[in-house]
Design a protein around this motif. Structure first.
Motif, short mmCIF file in Angstrom:
data_model
loop_
_atom_site.label_atom_id
_atom_site.label_comp_id
_atom_site.label_asym_id
_atom_site.label_seq_id
_atom_site.Cartn_x
_atom_site.Cartn_y
_atom_site.Cartn_z
N GLN A 20 0.83 -1.21 0.00
CA GLN A 20 0.00 0.00 0.00
C GLN A 20 0.87 1.26 0.00
OE1 GLN A 20 -2.81 0.30 3.18
NE2 GLN A 20 -3.96 1.91 2.20
N GLU A 21 1.92 1.27 0.80
CA GLU A 21 2.80 2.43 0.84
C GLU A 21 3.51 2.63 -0.50
OE1 GLU A 21 3.99 2.24 5.58
OE2 GLU A 21 5.20 1.18 4.10
N ARG A 22 3.95 1.53 -1.10
CA ARG A 22 4.63 1.59 -2.38
C ARG A 22 3.68 2.12 -3.46
NH1 ARG A 22 5.91 -3.75 -3.26
NH2 ARG A 22 7.13 -3.56 -1.37
N ASN A 23 2.47 1.61 -3.50
CA ASN A 23 1.51 2.07 -4.50
C ASN A 23 1.14 3.53 -4.31
OD1 ASN A 23 1.50 -0.46 -5.61
ND2 ASN A 23 -0.52 -1.04 -4.87
N ALA A 24 1.01 3.96 -3.06
CA ALA A 24 0.70 5.37 -2.79
C ALA A 24 1.84 6.27 -3.23
CB ALA A 24 0.41 5.57 -1.30
N THR A 25 3.07 5.84 -2.99
CA THR A 25 4.23 6.64 -3.39
C THR A 25 4.34 6.74 -4.90
OG1 THR A 25 5.41 5.95 -1.40
CG2 THR A 25 6.74 6.83 -3.19
N ALA A 28 1.51 8.90 -6.23
CA ALA A 28 1.75 10.32 -5.97
C ALA A 28 2.79 10.89 -6.92
CB ALA A 28 2.19 10.52 -4.52
N GLY A 29 3.83 10.12 -7.19
CA GLY A 29 4.86 10.59 -8.12
C GLY A 29 4.34 10.77 -9.53
N VAL A 30 3.59 9.78 -9.99
CA VAL A 30 3.02 9.86 -11.33
C VAL A 30 1.97 10.97 -11.41
CG1 VAL A 30 1.63 8.62 -13.03
CG2 VAL A 30 3.50 7.46 -11.89
N GLY A 31 1.16 11.10 -10.36
CA GLY A 31 0.16 12.16 -10.33
C GLY A 31 0.77 13.55 -10.32
N GLY A 52 -3.24 11.15 -7.14
CA GLY A 52 -2.49 9.95 -7.47
C GLY A 52 -2.13 9.12 -6.25
N GLY A 53 -1.76 9.78 -5.17
CA GLY A 53 -1.45 9.07 -3.93
C GLY A 53 -2.67 8.37 -3.35
N GLY A 54 -3.80 9.04 -3.41
CA GLY A 54 -5.03 8.44 -2.92
C GLY A 54 -5.46 7.23 -3.74
N VAL A 55 -5.36 7.37 -5.05
CA VAL A 55 -5.72 6.24 -5.92
C VAL A 55 -4.75 5.08 -5.72
CG1 VAL A 55 -5.88 5.50 -8.32
CG2 VAL A 55 -6.89 7.66 -7.62
N GLY A 56 -3.47 5.38 -5.61
CA GLY A 56 -2.48 4.33 -5.39
C GLY A 56 -2.71 3.59 -4.08
N ALA A 57 -3.03 4.30 -3.03
CA ALA A 57 -3.30 3.67 -1.74
C ALA A 57 -4.58 2.84 -1.77
CB ALA A 57 -3.38 4.72 -0.64
#
Length: 62
Positions: A20-25, A28-31, A52-57
C-alpha cells in the motif's frame, strides 16, 4: 550521473515499504508529474500528487 544516484536514493527505500505504501508513493509521483505537465503550475502538481497518492493507496488491497 548525479540524476542516477538521486533516482537510486529515492527508489531504494521503496523496497522496505508495504504494498500500500509503495503504491501510494508511485501514484503520488506519477500524479505529480501528470498534474505539472497538464497544468504547468505548482497547484496542478500538488493536486495531481494528492489524487495519485489516494488512488495508489486505494488500489493496493485489490
Amino acid at each position: 550521473m548525479k540524476k542516477a544516484v538521486l533516482a537510486i536514493a529515492f527508489i531504494l527505500p521503496l523496497a522496505a515499504c508495504t504494498t500500500q505504501e509503495r503504491n501510494a508513493t508511485i501514484g503520488a509521483g506519477v500524479g505529480t508529474a501528470a498534474g505539472a505537465a497538464i497544468t504547468g503550475d505548482a497547484t496542478g502538481a500538488i493536486a495531481g500528487g494528492l489524487i495519485g497518492g489516494g488512488v495508489g493507496a486505494a488500489t493496493a488491497n485489490r
